[in-house]
Design an enzyme around this catalytic site. Structure first.
Site, mmCIF file in Angstrom:
data_model
loop_
_atom_site.group_PDB
_atom_site.id
_atom_site.type_symbol
_atom_site.label_atom_id
_atom_site.label_comp_id
_atom_site.label_asym_id
_atom_site.label_seq_id
_atom_site.Cartn_x
_atom_site.Cartn_y
_atom_site.Cartn_z
ATOM 1 N N GLY A 111 38.216 -18.298 -12.363
ATOM 2 C CA GLY A 111 38.727 -19.191 -13.107
ATOM 3 C C GLY A 111 37.970 -18.979 -14.579
ATOM 4 N N GLN B 219 34.682 -21.506 -22.969
ATOM 5 C CA GLN B 219 33.937 -19.988 -22.456
ATOM 6 C C GLN B 219 34.193 -18.911 -23.238
ATOM 7 O OE1 GLN B 219 35.118 -20.698 -17.980
ATOM 8 N NE2 GLN B 219 33.009 -19.819 -18.005
ATOM 9 N N CYS C 124 29.298 -19.297 -12.234
ATOM 10 C CA CYS C 124 30.065 -19.209 -13.410
ATOM 11 C C CYS C 124 29.868 -18.029 -14.115
ATOM 12 C CB CYS C 124 29.629 -20.342 -14.047
ATOM 13 S SG CYS C 124 30.392 -20.859 -15.597
ATOM 14 N N LEU C 125 31.016 -17.515 -14.710
ATOM 15 C CA LEU C 125 30.977 -16.351 -15.643
ATOM 16 C C LEU C 125 29.924 -16.443 -16.816
ATOM 17 C CD1 LEU C 125 34.827 -15.375 -15.676
ATOM 18 C CD2 LEU C 125 32.753 -14.492 -14.274
ATOM 19 N N HIS D 236 35.744 -27.321 -11.068
ATOM 20 C CA HIS D 236 34.989 -26.684 -12.026
ATOM 21 C C HIS D 236 35.480 -26.349 -13.391
ATOM 22 C CE1 HIS D 236 31.854 -23.415 -12.041
ATOM 23 N NE2 HIS D 236 32.466 -22.885 -13.103
ATOM 24 N N GLU D 237 36.413 -25.808 -13.412
ATOM 25 C CA GLU D 237 37.195 -25.490 -14.787
ATOM 26 C C GLU D 237 37.574 -26.659 -15.546
ATOM 27 O OE1 GLU D 237 37.209 -22.523 -15.687
ATOM 28 O OE2 GLU D 237 36.659 -21.881 -13.774
ATOM 29 N N HIS E 204 34.596 -27.571 -17.382
ATOM 30 C CA HIS E 204 34.411 -26.833 -18.497
ATOM 31 C C HIS E 204 35.026 -27.614 -19.517
ATOM 32 C CE1 HIS E 204 32.001 -23.378 -17.510
ATOM 33 N NE2 HIS E 204 32.837 -23.058 -16.476
HETATM 34 ZN ZN ZN Z 1 32.411 -21.752 -15.004
#
Ligand code: ZN
Length: 456
Positions: free
Chosen positions: A44, A49, A94-95, A136-137, A140
């Protein structure tokens, strides 16, 4: 588009509601987001981000084994409308916080509303991994990160370097094709716990016992190496190492299933062709014989059938017109080694989903016999030129003159003519063709009769 990493403040800024047009520009943005996300092996990715300030997230769970059939989703202005009472615990990453992982508690099931790329309102009920990634998204988009919610004491850092060092590898290889892979593994601090290579073999005119390039390398770096006549007899020694992964590169024997199963991640094989094309023992030689314009390497998961398992990575490479089996092998070996170290951590972390080969397009190569080296001058010059390059290492290409073998070592094509550059008469060193002809009128007669051979 690039991923913004913690602690950049942009990650803490809540995104605003999207109120623009639902036109092609949104599609372009989401396509870019998918691309960046896939490149980084994410499931995701959300607006802030990548430095966008309006509410958009993309999700694609299809790389996960259990979610194979799931479709990518683009969410505009998503909101949670309902959450289950039941809470579940799961490790997240997480990225924007690479290498960090920690357990987070979240509702097991949720219901959300969002707009799709056309502005249409969608209601979605989600559970399992999808519910997890959605939450999670959405966090963000409101400027929250998983580390805000992580359960105390569960946060851990896993760096690629550490994964490398922890990886228990058995390297199985013999010829020079596997050597760059072994060298690059070592350079990346992936030190094989055990090396398996074929026994020393008599070679050269003196028939002295000669070690394989892999054995020589192991000796040089004091790596534990064994040379079983049959690999099945090394079962216990391999099992004792408790390997995570077996890396196989031109070993010379089939690896039995029992051996493959000693490693938790199985065995991966480096093969010098673009599988399923050219399975079997002589892909490099066959590509040259067939005058292919390009070749490549495949790294695949070994199974019980020859060169059959699912592909982890492939890379194409052009064949140069001057390439011989020797030069092509060395180029492909480097390519394979580079790809191996590029994928090994991702593979070990379960981030690569190997793809099955297409059985219908499989082709096979055969073993080459010593007699195959004998040149048939009824063939076309281009075919003979290809053979000389293909058989450069072994069995070499030769003619019999006055009962003696003369190896044709190097040739090239000049329009439709074959130019012989170098030969090696039996028991002698490699010499220029013209020097060889000078002292050998019978040979001169022989070659003069072949109308496409250029004699200068
Ligand atoms: Zn993340």
């Amino acid at each position: 588009m690039k991923i913004i990493n913690y602690p950049n403040k942009i990650l803490r800024q809540p995104c605003t509601r999207y109120s623009g047009d639902f036109d092609d520009s949104l599609k372009k943005i989401s396509d870019q987001m998918f691309k960046v996300m896939k490149k980084n092996d994410g499931l995701g990715l959300s607006a802030n981000q990548v430095g966008l300030d309006f509410c958009i997230s993309v999700i694609d769970l299809s790389p996960m084994e259990k979610e194979k059939n799931s479709r990518p989703i683009v969410l505009i202005n998503p909101q949670i409308t309902k959450s289950s009472q039941k809470i579940v615990k799961l490790e997240e990453g997480c990225l924007s916080l690479p290498n960090l992982f920690g357990e987070v508690e979240r509702p097991e099931k949720i219901k959300i509303e969002y707009q799709n790329l056309f502005g249409k309102k969608i209601t979605l009920k989600a559970e399992g991994l999808l519910a997890r990634v959605l939450q999670h998204e959405l966090d963000h988009l409101s400027g929250k990160l998983f580390i805000d919610k992580v359960l105390p004491g569960t946060l851990r850092e896993i760096t690629p370097e550490q994964v490398c060092q922890d990886l228990n590898i058995v390297f199985i290889g013999t010829s020079g094709f596997g050597l760059p892979a072994l060298e690059l593994l070592m350079k990346n601090k992936i030190i094989p716990k055990l090396i398996i290579t074929e026994p020393d073999k008599p070679a050269g005119r003196g028939k002295n016992l000669t070690s394989s390039p892999v054995k020589e390398y192991a000796k040089k770096f004091h790596l534990p190496a064994i040379q079983p006549i049959k690999i099945s007899s090394a079962y216990k020694k391999i099992k004792d190492v408790k390997p995570d992964l077996l890396v196989v590169a031109s070993y010379g024997q089939m690896i039995p299933e029992k051996i493959i199963k000693t490693a938790t991640l199985g065995a991966i094989n480096l093969h010098p062709s673009l599988l399923p094309k050219y399975r079997g023992p002589t892909p490099i030689q066959t590509a040259l014989l067939n005058r292919e314009k390009d070749s490549g390497i495949s790294i695949f998961l070994l199974d019980e059938k020859m060169d059959h398992g699912p592909i982890i990575v492939q890379k194409k490479m052009a064949i140069d017109e001057n390439d011989t089996a020797a030069s092509l092998e060395s180029k492909l070996a480097k390519l394979a080694g580079n790809q191996l170290v590029r994928i090994i951590v991702k593979f070990a972390l379960g981030k690569i989903k190997p793809k099955n080969q297409n059985e219908k397009s499989a082709t096979y190569t055969n073993k080459i016999k010593k007699e195959d080296g004998k040149i048939d001058f009824s063939k076309k010059p281009a075919e003979i030129n290809a053979q000389i390059k293909a058989y450069k290492i072994w069995p070499r290409s030769f003619v019999i003159l006055n009962g003696k073998r003369v190896i044709i070592d190097e040739t090239h094509l000049d329009d439709d003519e074959l130019v012989i550059d170098k030969v090696q008469p039996e028991g002698k060193k490699i010499m220029n063709f013209s020097d060889f002809l000078r002292g050998n009128p019978k040979a001169l007669d022989f070659f003069k009769k072949i109308n496409y051979i250029k004699i200068t």
